[in-house]
Design a protein around this motif. Sequence first.
Motif, PDB file in Angstrom:
ATOM      1  N   CYS A   1      -9.013  -4.192 -10.986  1.00 45.44           N
ATOM      2  CA  CYS A   1      -8.303  -5.725 -11.901  1.00 45.44           C
ATOM      3  C   CYS A   1      -7.044  -5.982 -11.396  1.00 45.44           C
ATOM      4  N   GLY A   2      -7.163  -5.806 -10.101  1.00 44.78           N
ATOM      5  CA  GLY A   2      -5.185  -5.610 -10.217  1.00 44.78           C
ATOM      6  C   GLY A   2      -4.419  -4.646  -9.947  1.00 44.78           C
ATOM      7  N   SER A   3      -4.112  -4.091  -8.823  1.00 40.73           N
ATOM      8  CA  SER A   3      -3.218  -2.971  -8.810  1.00 40.73           C
ATOM      9  C   SER A   3      -2.314  -2.257 -10.510  1.00 40.73           C
ATOM     10  N   ASP A   4      -1.860  -3.489 -11.249  1.00 39.40           N
ATOM     11  CA  ASP A   4      -1.518  -3.053 -12.491  1.00 39.40           C
ATOM     12  C   ASP A   4      -2.637  -3.203 -13.125  1.00 39.40           C
ATOM     13  N   ASP A   5      -3.747  -3.439 -12.783  1.00 39.64           N
ATOM     14  CA  ASP A   5      -4.985  -2.780 -14.188  1.00 39.64           C
ATOM     15  C   ASP A   5      -4.837  -1.207 -13.590  1.00 39.64           C
TER      16      ASP A   5
ATOM     17  N   SER B   1      13.187  -0.808 -10.968  1.00 38.98           N
ATOM     18  CA  SER B   1      12.021  -0.867 -10.537  1.00 38.98           C
ATOM     19  C   SER B   1      11.135  -1.752 -10.716  1.00 38.98           C
ATOM     20  N   PHE B   2       9.857  -1.391 -10.186  1.00 38.82           N
ATOM     21  CA  PHE B   2       8.735  -2.428 -11.564  1.00 38.82           C
ATOM     22  C   PHE B   2       8.672  -2.620 -12.353  1.00 38.82           C
ATOM     23  N   ALA B   3       9.017  -3.616 -12.398  1.00 39.65           N
ATOM     24  CA  ALA B   3       8.839  -4.001 -14.411  1.00 39.65           C
ATOM     25  C   ALA B   3       8.134  -3.474 -15.432  1.00 39.65           C
TER      26      ALA B   3
ATOM     27  N   VAL C   1       6.944   6.682  -8.810  1.00 40.02           N
ATOM     28  CA  VAL C   1       7.600   5.718  -7.744  1.00 40.02           C
ATOM     29  C   VAL C   1       7.288   4.432  -7.433  1.00 40.02           C
ATOM     30  N   CYS C   2       8.049   4.040  -6.399  1.00 38.21           N
ATOM     31  CA  CYS C   2       7.545   2.681  -5.942  1.00 38.21           C
ATOM     32  C   CYS C   2       7.716   2.189  -4.621  1.00 38.21           C
ATOM     33  N   ALA C   3       7.110   2.654  -3.630  1.00 39.07           N
ATOM     34  CA  ALA C   3       7.372   2.099  -1.816  1.00 39.07           C
ATOM     35  C   ALA C   3       6.941   1.640  -0.855  1.00 39.07           C
TER      36      ALA C   3
ATOM     37  N   ASN D   1      10.493  -0.023  -2.842  1.00 35.02           N
ATOM     38  CA  ASN D   1      10.380  -0.127  -3.586  1.00 35.02           C
ATOM     39  C   ASN D   1      11.028  -1.720  -4.749  1.00 35.02           C
ATOM     40  N   ASN D   2      10.082  -2.426  -5.306  1.00 30.83           N
ATOM     41  CA  ASN D   2      10.135  -3.823  -6.092  1.00 30.83           C
ATOM     42  C   ASN D   2      11.462  -2.935  -7.387  1.00 30.83           C
ATOM     43  N   PRO D   3      12.107  -4.117  -6.662  1.00 31.45           N
ATOM     44  CA  PRO D   3      12.995  -5.603  -6.791  1.00 31.45           C
ATOM     45  C   PRO D   3      13.433  -4.841  -5.072  1.00 31.45           C
TER      46      PRO D   3
ATOM     47  N   VAL E   1       2.459   7.055  -6.831  1.00 28.03           N
ATOM     48  CA  VAL E   1       3.168   5.951  -5.726  1.00 28.03           C
ATOM     49  C   VAL E   1       2.952   4.940  -5.597  1.00 28.03           C
ATOM     50  N   ASP E   2       2.826   3.285  -5.565  1.00 28.70           N
ATOM     51  CA  ASP E   2       2.958   2.469  -5.727  1.00 28.70           C
ATOM     52  C   ASP E   2       3.650   1.346  -4.272  1.00 28.70           C
ATOM     53  N   GLU E   3       2.939   1.426  -3.921  1.00 24.95           N
ATOM     54  CA  GLU E   3       2.366   0.756  -2.326  1.00 24.95           C
ATOM     55  C   GLU E   3       2.369   0.128  -2.329  1.00 24.95           C
ATOM     56  N   ALA E   4       2.357  -1.309  -3.019  1.00 27.87           N
ATOM     57  CA  ALA E   4       1.935  -2.785  -2.957  1.00 27.87           C
ATOM     58  C   ALA E   4       2.102  -3.423  -1.954  1.00 27.87           C
ATOM     59  N   TYR E   5       3.561  -2.885  -0.859  1.00 28.43           N
ATOM     60  CA  TYR E   5       3.969  -2.786   0.293  1.00 28.43           C
ATOM     61  C   TYR E   5       3.778  -2.902   0.477  1.00 28.43           C
ATOM     62  N   ALA E   6       2.972  -1.588   1.106  1.00 22.98           N
ATOM     63  CA  ALA E   6       2.886  -0.455   2.000  1.00 22.98           C
ATOM     64  C   ALA E   6       2.347  -0.890   3.620  1.00 22.98           C
TER      65      ALA E   6
ATOM     66  N   ARG F   1      -2.244   0.666  -4.387  1.00 22.07           N
ATOM     67  CA  ARG F   1      -2.329  -0.228  -3.614  1.00 22.07           C
ATOM     68  C   ARG F   1      -2.662  -1.492  -4.074  1.00 22.07           C
ATOM     69  N   THR F   2      -2.558  -2.868  -3.481  1.00 21.01           N
ATOM     70  CA  THR F   2      -3.218  -4.267  -4.281  1.00 21.01           C
ATOM     71  C   THR F   2      -3.879  -4.852  -2.364  1.00 21.01           C
ATOM     72  N   MET F   3      -4.567  -6.144  -3.252  1.00 19.16           N
ATOM     73  CA  MET F   3      -4.827  -7.318  -2.451  1.00 19.16           C
ATOM     74  C   MET F   3      -4.317  -8.634  -2.212  1.00 19.16           C
ATOM     75  N   SER F   4      -2.974  -8.086  -2.794  1.00 18.02           N
ATOM     76  CA  SER F   4      -2.902  -9.550  -3.380  1.00 18.02           C
ATOM     77  C   SER F   4      -1.532  -9.783  -2.718  1.00 18.02           C
ATOM     78  N   LYS F   5      -0.928  -8.666  -1.900  1.00 18.31           N
ATOM     79  CA  LYS F   5       0.406  -9.187  -1.642  1.00 18.31           C
ATOM     80  C   LYS F   5       0.038  -9.324  -0.396  1.00 18.31           C
ATOM     81  N   ALA F   6       0.052  -8.593   0.679  1.00 19.52           N
ATOM     82  CA  ALA F   6      -0.670  -9.176   2.627  1.00 19.52           C
ATOM     83  C   ALA F   6      -2.098  -9.533   2.622  1.00 19.52           C
TER      84      ALA F   6
ATOM     85  N   LEU G   1      -7.540 -13.154  -6.729  1.00 24.07           N
ATOM     86  CA  LEU G   1      -8.910 -12.626  -7.341  1.00 24.07           C
ATOM     87  C   LEU G   1      -8.533 -11.626  -8.276  1.00 24.07           C
ATOM     88  N   ARG G   2      -7.770 -10.613  -8.098  1.00 28.04           N
ATOM     89  CA  ARG G   2      -7.011  -9.303  -9.506  1.00 28.04           C
ATOM     90  C   ARG G   2      -7.823  -8.363  -8.285  1.00 28.04           C
ATOM     91  N   VAL G   3      -7.283  -8.055  -7.131  1.00 25.23           N
ATOM     92  CA  VAL G   3      -8.148  -6.257  -6.747  1.00 25.23           C
ATOM     93  C   VAL G   3      -7.043  -5.500  -6.176  1.00 25.23           C
TER      94      VAL G   3
HETATM   95  C1  LIG Z   1       2.470  -6.749  -6.840  1.00 29.51           C
HETATM   96  C2  LIG Z   1       2.950  -6.080  -7.114  1.00 29.51           C
HETATM   97  C3  LIG Z   1       2.033  -5.162  -7.958  1.00 29.51           C
HETATM   98  C4  LIG Z   1       1.006  -5.584  -8.825  1.00 29.51           C
HETATM   99  O1  LIG Z   1      -0.398  -6.352  -8.070  1.00 29.51           O
HETATM  100  P1  LIG Z   1      -1.366  -6.312  -8.804  1.00 29.51           P
HETATM  101  O2  LIG Z   1      -2.540  -5.744  -7.825  1.00 29.51           O
HETATM  102  O3  LIG Z   1      -1.220  -8.119  -7.953  1.00 29.51           O
HETATM  103  O4  LIG Z   1      -1.627  -6.729  -9.812  1.00 29.51           O
HETATM  104  C5  LIG Z   1       2.593  -3.665  -8.557  1.00 29.51           C
HETATM  105  N1  LIG Z   1       2.772  -2.716  -8.235  1.00 29.51           N
HETATM  106  C6  LIG Z   1       4.296  -3.677  -7.103  1.00 29.51           C
HETATM  107  C7  LIG Z   1       5.160  -2.512  -6.902  1.00 29.51           C
HETATM  108  C8  LIG Z   1       4.304  -4.561  -7.336  1.00 29.51           C
HETATM  109  O5  LIG Z   1       5.499  -5.504  -6.946  1.00 29.51           O
END
Ligand SMILES: *Cc1c(COP(=O)(O)O)cnc(C)c1O
Length: 363
Positions: free
Chosen positions: A87-91, A113-115, A154-156, A158-160, A183-188, A209-214, A220-222
């Motif tokens: 349920c989102g990459s947070d989950d 990095s990611f809070a 690691v966030c790659a 990196n956010n922020p 390795v958090d590739e939310a922005y890959a 990874r996440t479907m929340s960004k690109a 929808l939280r995937v």
């Molecule tokens: C936005 C973000 C997420 C969270 O994404 P969700 O899939 O919406 O939970 C995870 N990691 C980083 C670094 C982000 O910026």
Amino acid sequence: MSAATTTSALRRDCYAGLTLYAPDQTVVPVDLSDNTNRWGMPPAASRALRQVATESVTRYPDTYARSLKEALAEYVGVKPSMIVTGCGSDDVLDSAIRAVAEPHSRVAIPDPSFAMIPAFARMNGLSPIMVPLGADYDVDVDAMLGCDPRIVYVCAPNNPTGTPVSRRAVQALARNTAVIVIVDEAYAEFADANVLDLAREYPNVLVVRTMSKAFGLAGLRVGYAVGASALVAEVEKSRGPYKVNALAAAAAVAALREDLPWVHEHVALAIDNRARLVRELRSRAIDAAPSSANFVFAPVRDAQIIALAMREQGVAVRPFSGLAAVSPALDASAGAALRISVGPWEEIEKALAALDAARTVCA
Ligand SMILES: *Cc1c(COP(=O)(O)O)cnc(C)c1O
């Protein structure tokens, strides 16, 4: 009994320092605060949502989202057994941290990095250890490993900061087989490189990874992770059943199967606009970090006050203060910065105008 006694009697000790995540979600005309897709969502996902709504919501969704796993497996080029969804990459991050570490073990986390990561560590009874980023905002491998972690996050990119993490750093971390490397590739999708191949090569690397960004589907939280089947199986136990709802799964599958060109087209626009935004900021003597994501990190003094003044003009950006002074720019700004999401150029123009007005007032 006093109120304080009542509260501590109700909670786990490790929850004592936790607060709710509370970003300012007030609606503004131009919201560049959360790095979601300002161009919208893939049309195929939108069609799927309308079609599926009345058909399937009286039944439970597929336990572990099999058809979504299959579509994601094809998208990233691995077997479905190497994918876990959530349920989102947070989950997925929360589940992964819980799955692989005993209580009280350490999680090494770069700073800034990611809070959410220190919070997820605490919620699962682990100890977050903050490790300042090294030169050029890259991960400081020796310092991360030096705190004897069970998990290294690691966030790659990196956010922020929007900056990349070197492949060499991830490899050096991964060679420590007793450590799980997340390795958090939310922005890959916005970056030149990723380390998906290292998740296939090393049994202890999990790429999230996440479907929340690109993909524009934040509401929808995937989210998902890619890793060795044995590692993924553990994360899936921790994740539990039914985490991706039927609507979300249908829309995500439609986007992956039918609309990748839409995603690529809007990623390309974001990359163009990001370079323009960095140039505009630098022409204002703001030392914006080179970005590999769909946002730009702009160290400026008084970021909180500036962001408030911008909000009054209808533009939301994310302010940071008190960040570790890991670069000359952050040192000069006393640890304050704005994170500005990249959207259509008309929105960025409005953000720049609001920034100029805000800085005139604050100067
Ligand atoms: C936005 C973000 C997420 C969270 O994404 P969700 O899939 O919406 O939970 C995870 N990691 C980083 C670094 C982000 O910026």
